[in-house]
Design an enzyme around this catalytic site. Structure first.
Site, mmCIF file in Angstrom:
data_model
loop_
_atom_site.group_PDB
_atom_site.id
_atom_site.type_symbol
_atom_site.label_atom_id
_atom_site.label_comp_id
_atom_site.label_asym_id
_atom_site.label_seq_id
_atom_site.Cartn_x
_atom_site.Cartn_y
_atom_site.Cartn_z
ATOM 1 N N CYS A 1 0.807 -1.226 0.000
ATOM 2 C CA CYS A 1 0.000 0.000 0.000
ATOM 3 C C CYS A 1 0.838 1.271 0.000
ATOM 4 C CB CYS A 1 -0.970 0.004 1.176
ATOM 5 S SG CYS A 1 -2.257 -1.247 1.006
ATOM 6 N N HIS B 1 -13.259 9.354 -7.374
ATOM 7 C CA HIS B 1 -12.283 9.432 -8.457
ATOM 8 C C HIS B 1 -11.191 10.473 -8.193
ATOM 9 C CE1 HIS B 1 -15.205 6.897 -10.420
ATOM 10 N NE2 HIS B 1 -14.211 6.498 -11.199
ATOM 11 N N GLU C 1 -13.154 -0.689 2.902
ATOM 12 C CA GLU C 1 -12.120 -0.522 1.887
ATOM 13 C C GLU C 1 -12.122 -1.678 0.891
ATOM 14 O OE1 GLU C 1 -8.144 1.252 3.071
ATOM 15 O OE2 GLU C 1 -7.556 -0.793 2.581
#
Length: 150
Positions: free
Chosen positions: A25, A75, A136
């Site tokens: 990550c 986005h 998530e």
């Protein structure tokens, strides 16, 4: 009249990177987030009120969450403004990408704290934010509860 909890769910796509993290990550990647917002209050008892019987109109709650969270984060790519990712963020911005710089490591845990503050600031006085659940992935989520933060 009893207090009632109502929940509205939202979804949005957001990218992020965790600077200094020791796993995958640390790379820029994205998630299809699901956010559940639960508020608590008493249903309106005034039969002349167009919202009679409601704690809060779901469309009013939707407006708050869309304006404060979904429309902003959907986005977008989120970076901690206090890391070297700022260079990448600026490059992406210069190329027309939607970038959000935050004062925290953009983990689900920190994002849900940020979201709670944003939503709380917009709720009517007689409505309390009870909890948030920010999912998530299908198997990973962070939760915020008001009673844990009093």
């Amino acid at each position: 009249m009893s207090k009632i909890r109502i929940t509205k769910q939202f979804s949005f796509e957001t990218g992020h990177a965790l600077y200094g993290y020791d796993g995958k990550c640390k790379n820029v990647h994205g998630h299809s987030y699901k956010l559940s917002v639960t508020v608590i209050g008493k249903p309106i008892t005034d039969s002349s009120n167009v919202k009679f019987g409601m704690v809060i109109d779901f469309s009013d709650l939707k407006k708050i969450v869309k304006e404060e969270i979904v429309d902003l984060f959907d986005h977008a790519t989120v970076f901690n403004q206090n890391t070297p990712h700022i260079e990448l963020a600026n490059e992406l911005k210069n190329r027309g990408h939607h970038v959000i710089l935050v004062e925290y490591q953009p983990t689900s845990e920190n994002m849900v704290i940020d979201f709670a503050q944003k939503i709380n600031s917009r709720l009517p006085q007689d409505i309390t934010l009870h909890s948030l659940k920010l999912q998530e992935t299908d198997t990973s989520f962070a939760e915020w509860y008001a009673y844990d933060n009093e």
